[in-house]
Design an enzyme around this catalytic site. Structure first.
Site, short mmCIF file in Angstrom:
data_model
loop_
_atom_site.label_atom_id
_atom_site.label_comp_id
_atom_site.label_asym_id
_atom_site.label_seq_id
_atom_site.Cartn_x
_atom_site.Cartn_y
_atom_site.Cartn_z
N PHE A 90 0.86 -1.18 0.00
CA PHE A 90 0.00 0.00 0.00
C PHE A 90 0.90 1.24 0.00
O PHE A 90 1.96 1.25 0.62
CB PHE A 90 -0.93 -0.01 1.22
CG PHE A 90 -1.89 1.14 1.23
CD1 PHE A 90 -2.87 1.26 0.26
CD2 PHE A 90 -1.79 2.14 2.19
CE1 PHE A 90 -3.74 2.34 0.24
CE2 PHE A 90 -2.67 3.22 2.19
CZ PHE A 90 -3.64 3.31 1.21
N ASP A 161 6.47 -2.39 8.78
CA ASP A 161 5.13 -1.91 8.49
C ASP A 161 4.19 -3.06 8.85
O ASP A 161 4.02 -4.01 8.10
CB ASP A 161 4.98 -1.53 7.01
CG ASP A 161 3.59 -0.99 6.68
OD1 ASP A 161 2.64 -1.30 7.44
OD2 ASP A 161 3.43 -0.30 5.66
N HIS A 164 -0.80 -4.83 8.72
CA HIS A 164 -1.63 -6.03 8.52
C HIS A 164 -1.35 -7.09 9.59
O HIS A 164 -1.84 -8.20 9.46
CB HIS A 164 -1.31 -6.70 7.17
CG HIS A 164 -1.41 -5.82 5.98
ND1 HIS A 164 -1.02 -6.23 4.71
CD2 HIS A 164 -1.88 -4.55 5.82
CE1 HIS A 164 -1.23 -5.25 3.84
NE2 HIS A 164 -1.74 -4.23 4.48
N GLN A 187 -7.31 1.68 10.73
CA GLN A 187 -8.28 2.18 9.76
C GLN A 187 -9.46 1.20 9.69
O GLN A 187 -9.35 0.05 10.11
CB GLN A 187 -7.51 2.35 8.43
CG GLN A 187 -8.30 2.62 7.21
CD GLN A 187 -8.38 1.37 6.37
OE1 GLN A 187 -9.25 0.54 6.59
NE2 GLN A 187 -7.46 1.20 5.43
N LYS A 190 -9.02 -2.47 8.80
CA LYS A 190 -7.92 -3.22 9.40
C LYS A 190 -8.42 -4.19 10.47
O LYS A 190 -9.59 -4.20 10.84
CB LYS A 190 -6.87 -2.25 9.96
CG LYS A 190 -6.18 -1.43 8.84
CD LYS A 190 -5.15 -2.25 8.06
CE LYS A 190 -4.89 -1.78 6.65
NZ LYS A 190 -4.19 -0.53 6.46
N ARG A 219 6.26 19.11 22.18
CA ARG A 219 5.99 19.65 23.52
C ARG A 219 6.00 18.53 24.56
O ARG A 219 5.26 17.56 24.44
CB ARG A 219 4.61 20.29 23.47
CG ARG A 219 4.30 21.17 24.62
CD ARG A 219 2.93 21.82 24.38
NE ARG A 219 2.68 22.76 25.46
CZ ARG A 219 1.49 23.26 25.73
NH1 ARG A 219 0.44 22.93 24.99
NH2 ARG A 219 1.33 24.09 26.72
N TYR A 226 4.90 26.50 26.72
CA TYR A 226 5.10 26.48 25.27
C TYR A 226 6.57 26.40 24.90
O TYR A 226 7.05 27.13 24.05
CB TYR A 226 4.39 27.68 24.61
CG TYR A 226 2.93 27.66 24.95
CD1 TYR A 226 2.08 26.78 24.28
CD2 TYR A 226 2.41 28.43 25.98
CE1 TYR A 226 0.74 26.68 24.63
CE2 TYR A 226 1.08 28.35 26.33
CZ TYR A 226 0.25 27.47 25.65
OH TYR A 226 -1.06 27.37 26.00
N ARG A 236 -1.73 13.13 17.69
CA ARG A 236 -2.27 12.51 18.91
C ARG A 236 -3.59 11.79 18.65
O ARG A 236 -4.49 12.32 18.00
CB ARG A 236 -2.49 13.57 20.00
CG ARG A 236 -1.23 14.20 20.54
CD ARG A 236 -1.54 15.10 21.73
NE ARG A 236 -2.48 16.14 21.37
CZ ARG A 236 -2.14 17.40 21.06
NH1 ARG A 236 -0.86 17.77 21.08
NH2 ARG A 236 -3.05 18.28 20.75
#
Ligand SMILES: *Cc1c(COP(=O)(O)O)cnc(C)c1O
Length: 388
Positions: A90, A161, A164, A187, A190, A219, A226, A236
């Site tokens: 993919f 990766d 899968h 996703q 999946k 951060r 900051y 996130r």
């Protein structure tokens, strides 16, 4: 269920959910904190997902593409570097490297397991190579023994990766026990899902710490002034996704057990159909979660393969064409392509050329139904091949 034996039975729906997901969503809602900086669901999911894969260092992120991008960034991938990827995968595998300004170098895969070929990886390594990315196609590991040796000899790290490969095991080892970074996707299609989502497993606390900074705009978790320590972005995961994924993890082993029982039956029946060759299993895989049920139709033209997929879909099977070789997509050439032509790459990737034109895959929910459905699948494939 359909009465016509040459039309697909009703397979289980995907995604699957129940009271566990419902309770989790309400729990996340009623915390009154919907992001990870205030809530507890993402933290808890990271602990549970890491433990499930034999790791101590998981980071949940927005999606699998970002998981790869973040992992590559932690390995120092950026402008002036190269990442070796399989040509048959993919597109996120290469896009993640290209987004960082690196060059994605596609290499050929094995014709039977569709996994990156270690000899082709070795031939592609240059002084600029910063990572080697095996993709565990449909949940089958790439040859992690040969790749680990190559990585040790060359000093180039592996990044798995594992989009899968949730829950997969290689010679008794879980994904998180193989000594390299692994990136996952949640996703919608999946093996575990919250619609979108991703995670990275790290082999050590330090790289996870760096990744945490980069996935949260550089951060530190306790920063109030900051003071952004690194460059980064916002990758996130939110609390709702994590609550759903904790529930998905709870039903996951049962689903793998069912698919592990169904796939050998289906592969055995498919193998008896003339012209059909199912994906083969390297026996060092001792647990395969089966993200896709894949098979080749060697010698078929791409045009007829596509007609076969359409005919399977018309019979009610959730069938898809195999991935197009990444270097045959316009997007691959926009940025971060090697200094070669399409034909140059095609010549050194004959297996990827063939596989991308002759594979078909079925959604993993076809392996979650009753055992009797497996025979119906094979009958439909045989009939479609005889009549298309
Ligand atoms: C799905 C997938 C990804 C990307 O995951 P997303 O969550 O969709 O971004 C990466 N690599 C492979 C091999 C995939 O199949």
């Amino acid at each position: 269920m359909s009465g016509n034996p040459l039309e697909a039975p009703e397979f289980p729906d995907w995604p699957q959910y129940g009271d566990e997901e419902r309770v989790g969503l309400i729990r996340a809602l009623e915390q009154g904190q919907w992001w990870r900086m205030g809530g507890g669901e993402v933290d808890a999911f990271e602990r549970e997902f890491a433990e499930y894969h034999g790791s101590e260092h998981a980071l949940a992120v927005t999606n699998g593409t970002h998981a790869l991008e973040l992992a590559l960034q932690v390995l120092g991938v950026g402008a002036g570097t190269e990442v070796v990827v399989p040509a048959f995968t993919f597109i996120s595998s290469s896009q993640a490297a290209q987004r960082l300004g690196a060059v994605a170098v596609p290499v050929d895969v094995d014709p039977d397991t569709y996994a990156i070929d270690p000899a082709a990886v070795e031939a592609a390594i240059t002084p600029r190579t910063r990572a080697i990315m095996p993709v565990h196609m449909a949940g089958h590991f790439a040859d992690m023994d040969a790749l680990a040796k190559l990585s040790a000899d060359s000093g180039v790290p592996l990044i798995q990766d594992a989009a899968h490969a949730h829950g997969a095991r290689w010679q008794g080892k879980k994904v998180g026990e193989l000594g390299s970074i692994a990136a996952f996707s949640f996703q919608n299609g999946k093996l575990m899902t919250a619609g979108e989502g991703g995670a990275v497993l790290f082999p050590d606390a330090e790289s996870r710490r760096t990744a945490f900074l980069r996935h949260s705009c550089g951060r530190p978790p306790t920063d109030r002034h900051y003071f952004h320590q690194t460059s980064g972005s916002n990758f996130r995961m939110n609390e709702f996704s994590a609550a759903v994924l904790r529930a998905q993890l709870g039903r996951f082993d049962r689903q793998i057990d069912t698919r592990e029982q169904r796939w050998p039956l289906l592969a055995g029946q498919l193998a008896q159909i003339p012209g059909v060759v199912p994906q083969s299993r390297d026996e060092r895989n001792d647990r395969v979660p089966h993200y896709m049920a894949m098979f080749r139709l060697p010698g078929i033209t791409e045009e007829r393969r596509n007609a076969v997929v359409d005919a399977l879909v018309a019979r009610g099977l959730p069938a898809f064409a195999g991935f197009r070789a990444i270097y045959r997509t316009p997007g691959f050439w926009e940025t971060g392509a090697p200094d070669e032509t399409v034909d140059d790459i095609a010549r050194r990737c004959p297996n990827s050329e063939a596989i991308s034109g002759d594979t078909v895959w079925l959604h993993h929910r076809t392996l979650l139904g009753a055992e009797e459905q497996v025979g119906r699948i094979a009958d439909i494939v045989a009939d479609v091949l005889a009549t298309t």
